[in-house]
Design a protein around this motif. Structure first.
Motif, mmCIF file in Angstrom:
data_model
loop_
_atom_site.group_PDB
_atom_site.id
_atom_site.type_symbol
_atom_site.label_atom_id
_atom_site.label_comp_id
_atom_site.label_asym_id
_atom_site.label_seq_id
_atom_site.Cartn_x
_atom_site.Cartn_y
_atom_site.Cartn_z
ATOM 1 N N ASP A 21 -31.493 -10.696 -34.609
ATOM 2 C CA ASP A 21 -30.439 -11.928 -34.990
ATOM 3 C C ASP A 21 -30.485 -12.588 -33.813
ATOM 4 O O ASP A 21 -29.864 -14.187 -34.046
ATOM 5 N N SER A 28 -32.521 -5.550 -35.977
ATOM 6 C CA SER A 28 -31.676 -6.015 -36.285
ATOM 7 C C SER A 28 -30.586 -5.243 -36.940
ATOM 8 O O SER A 28 -31.187 -4.719 -38.188
ATOM 9 N N ALA A 61 -27.911 -19.191 -41.458
ATOM 10 C CA ALA A 61 -27.969 -17.870 -41.224
ATOM 11 C C ALA A 61 -29.367 -17.565 -40.059
ATOM 12 O O ALA A 61 -30.297 -19.006 -40.509
ATOM 13 N N LYS A 63 -32.900 -15.752 -38.426
ATOM 14 C CA LYS A 63 -33.496 -14.442 -37.667
ATOM 15 C C LYS A 63 -34.530 -14.741 -37.386
ATOM 16 O O LYS A 63 -35.387 -16.088 -37.194
#
Length: 72
Positions: A21, A28, A61, A63
């Protein structure tokens, strides 16, 4: 999804998809990957492996993904 080349029959190599993350903690917690496909390349030496990062990410989000290749 993430795709990477892998040597066919290289039993001494271990390929690991790692997900973060924040680029600090690898991997993660709670984030995994699932195999989507393996397609042999015409060279007969390598194949393309495609994995899907789970759970699915929202548009907001972020990643980070890296490949770790190690020998046994």
């Amino acid at each position: 999804e993430v795709s990477y080349p892998r040597r066919i029959g290289a039993l001494d190599l271990i390929y690991t998809v790692e997900i973060s993350d924040d680029l600090t903690a690898w991997p993660s917690p709670g984030v995994t990957s699932e195999l989507v496909s393996i397609i042999a390349n015409p060279d007969g030496i390598t194949e393309i492996v495609t994995v899907r990062i789970l759970p699915a990410m929202s548009n907001a989000a972020k990643k980070f993904v890296r490949m770790k290749v190690a020998t046994q």
